[in-house]
Structure formats: C-alpha cells, structure tokens
Scaffold this motif. Sequence first.
Motif, short mmCIF file in Angstrom:
data_model
loop_
_atom_site.label_atom_id
_atom_site.label_comp_id
_atom_site.label_asym_id
_atom_site.label_seq_id
_atom_site.Cartn_x
_atom_site.Cartn_y
_atom_site.Cartn_z
N VAL A 63 0.82 -1.21 0.00
CA VAL A 63 0.00 0.00 0.00
C VAL A 63 0.86 1.26 0.00
O VAL A 63 2.03 1.24 0.38
CB VAL A 63 -0.95 0.02 1.21
N ASN A 64 0.25 2.35 -0.41
CA ASN A 64 0.92 3.65 -0.34
C ASN A 64 0.88 4.21 1.08
O ASN A 64 1.86 4.76 1.57
CB ASN A 64 0.25 4.63 -1.31
N GLN A 65 -0.30 4.05 1.73
CA GLN A 65 -0.45 4.43 3.13
C GLN A 65 -1.11 3.26 3.87
O GLN A 65 -2.11 2.72 3.39
CB GLN A 65 -1.34 5.66 3.28
N PRO A 66 -0.58 2.88 5.02
CA PRO A 66 -1.17 1.76 5.77
C PRO A 66 -2.37 2.22 6.60
O PRO A 66 -2.31 2.32 7.83
CB PRO A 66 -0.01 1.30 6.65
N VAL A 67 -3.48 2.47 5.92
CA VAL A 67 -4.71 2.90 6.57
C VAL A 67 -5.78 1.84 6.30
O VAL A 67 -6.08 1.54 5.13
CB VAL A 67 -5.19 4.26 6.03
N ILE A 68 -6.34 1.27 7.34
CA ILE A 68 -7.40 0.27 7.19
C ILE A 68 -8.68 0.80 7.84
O ILE A 68 -8.67 1.22 8.99
CB ILE A 68 -6.99 -1.09 7.82
N ILE A 69 -9.76 0.80 7.08
CA ILE A 69 -11.06 1.24 7.58
C ILE A 69 -11.97 0.02 7.62
O ILE A 69 -12.31 -0.56 6.60
CB ILE A 69 -11.64 2.35 6.68
N ASP A 70 -12.33 -0.36 8.82
CA ASP A 70 -13.09 -1.58 9.07
C ASP A 70 -14.58 -1.24 9.13
O ASP A 70 -15.13 -0.96 10.19
CB ASP A 70 -12.61 -2.20 10.39
N GLY A 71 -15.23 -1.28 7.97
CA GLY A 71 -16.62 -0.87 7.89
C GLY A 71 -17.58 -1.83 8.57
O GLY A 71 -18.75 -1.49 8.77
#
Length: 446
Positions: free
Chosen positions: A412-420
């Motif tokens: 990934v470019n940014q390690p951002v995870i959004i857990d919907g």
Amino acid sequence: MRISVIGCGYLGAVHAACMAELGHEVVGIDVDERKVADLAAGVAPFHEPRFPELLARGVESGRLTFTTDPSLIADAQIHFIGVGTPQQQGRLGADMSYVDQAIATIIEHTAVREDGAPVLVAGKSTVPVGTAQRLADRLDASGKPFLLAWNPEFLREGYAVKDTLHPDRIVYGLSDDVARGEQAKLLLDECYAKLLAEGSPLVVSNYPTAELVKVAANSFLATKISFINAMAELCDATGGDVTRLAEAIGYDDRIGSKFLQAGIGFGGGCLPKDIRAFMARAGELGVDEALTFLREVDAINLRRRDRAVALAEEAIGGLGGRRIAVLGITFKPDTDDLRDSPALDIANRLWDRGARLAIVDPAAAPRLNERRPEFETPATVEQAVAGADAVMVLTPWKEFVELDPESIRGLVNQPVIIDGRNVLDPRRWHDAGWRYFGMGRGVSVW
C-alpha cells in the motif's frame, strides 16, 4: 405433488429446486428468457451456496423444469407465488404489479380437474397486509375451484437452501372459512410432509397475521441493527468502543448478541424496502404512528454510509485523486446481490468525490462490471491494495476477515485500514504498522 413456482428470481428458483429435492414434480415459470435458459440447463444465475448442486440434481432427475410458457402450469396442485415486490418508484409502498400478474396467469392457465379437486395458490412473496384477502376474492371471482394460503418465506441469502429444507418455522395463513382453510392446510401439509416430520415448528394463523410475520421480523431485525449503530454514533462522540458495548449488553438474554454488529448498516433486497412498505401500509390503515420509529431506523441506517465516507476522508486527508481499495461490494457475504448494498452506495459516493477505486469481491465482479464498468475490479486483494492510500473492508467475506495485515503492508501507499464491519482485530492491525479505523471504535486497540 405437481407444483408450479411463479417467478424464478432468488426466492422462486431456490424454492423450486428445494421442492424438487423433496421429491415433488416442479415447474418454474418466469418471463426472463435468459434466466429460464440458464436454470433449465442447470446453471445457477446467481451466487448462493449449495444451490448450484441442488439445481443440477433437480434438473437431471427430471423433477425440475423451467419455462416461459404459462400453459405448462395447467395441472399443478399447488401454485407458489415467488415474484418480487419492489419499492414503488418515488414512493415508500410496495409495487404489487408482479403479484397481480402472477394471479392473472394462474387464473388463465389453471385447468379445472376432472374430479373437481381444488387447486391451492400459496403466496410466498412479501406483501402489504390485506393483499391475501384481496387475491382470494379475485380467485373466487374466476369461477374456478381455487384455495388461497399465505406461506411467507424466511430465507437468508447465503443460507437459503438450509432455510428452505430445514426451516426454523413454517407459517400458514389460512382463510377464515374453516372448511376451506382445512383443505388448504392439508395440501400444504402434504407438500411439506418431510419438513414437518423432521420437527419444523408450524404456526397456523389467518391471512393478516401471516402477511405481518415477515415484515414484523424484518422490522425487528432492522431496529436492532440500527440501535447498535446509534450506539456507535455515541461511541464515536465519547471515545467508547461499540464492539465491547455490544458484547456486554449481548450477555443479557433478554437482548441477545445476534444482530448487534455495528458497521455500515443493512441493505439487500428485503429489509430496506420492506420496512418502508410497512410504514406506507400503516399510513394507509390509519395507524402510521405505530411505526413512526421505523423512520428513524431507516435514517440511522443511511447515516452509517455517510459516516464511512467521512471516515475515509478524515483518515487520508481528502478523497480527490486518492486510490482506495474496497474489499467487498455485496450487501453481505456469500451472495452476489448488489441490491441496496451499503458497500456499493459507499463506493459510488467515494467515486463521486474524486476517489480512484479498486474493488475486489469474490462473487459480484461480473455484476458490478455490468452496472459500473468504470470501476476497476482486480482479481485479487493484492492487486486491489497495490498503491492504495486506504483499504476499506465493506463486506465481511471470510477471506477479508482473515486477511494477514503484514502480508499486504508493503503493497500500500499508506497503511490505513477502515473496518466498515468491525470484523478485524484492531490490535493485530496496529501491531503490523497500520492505522486502524472502525465504526464506533475510534482508533482504540483494546
């Protein structure tokens, strides 16, 4: 028995295949030539576990056929109505045109038997209360010996075969004319003999009760889901964790833990349109105040989609030109159904705000390509997350829930995870170097 199933969409096709599995001779009828051709060839036109095998077995046995020719339903002992009742365009109420057309087809093409035995029409579609009596009157006016029963379905997508062959309850809505009600019951008892022998609970009621059962159940489930999502809003405002809150209150057996999963809300072809049609019918009956709470249930549900988009925007500092990997696009796992999918709605909103999307789904890519060909639909999670500024889990397919955060961290470019769907372990993702964002969980790792 000789059975017809009018309408071979999700409900009708599964019901037809299951009735053939029980040993009945079944003909399914639909106006969609492509769908009928697939079903007749034993090819499932939608994704549903166990259904392809059941369909193929029924067709190969000769007990299950599909056609666009309504004359082939002439000698059926039971006609099941399984057509859709979608929301009316621009209104809350249900569109009953397909049900009315099904009744017209049954009246026109049912042959009067030589022994004068009555033919049963059994409604499975979800309809506004009062529909069954209206249809019964119409059948009576035809001059043919019809009986009518309302036999609502309780299928869960992903579990439809199990729910049909091993139901947690069977409901008969019968005529207030006791003699006619008993005749209808005998026919349904014969049809469902194997299920009843296995101990499936049977609830016998009048027409209105049977019509209300499905919409009442869906309204209760929708209310429970929206309740926990309302608690998620409060947790976002206070720093609480809605998953721990749900766990704690779920231990109370008066409440229970089922359907206390906060996230992006409910969708699909039933809950949203059914609660809206329920509200509309209550208004027609002059008791709209009884269901006023469902308006807030619906509003809370729609706000969850807004929240997911806002969360993505906050997490990466804007959406324009950013690449977002969307994991899952169906309204729930183990289906390819995109009807009123919160995940698809969120993807559309992200796209409209300038995000570049890579959407991966185990079942729905072909349907998504037909509907939104501009969306990128890579075949693997690794391809989807490559160069992504954020990864959003919007449908809890097993492969996404069990995803290894370390294995994709370097892609990934940014390690951002959004857990919907609040299905991931925040600490596991945090320890792997990700910034974790849940729905009503803040950035807590506890």
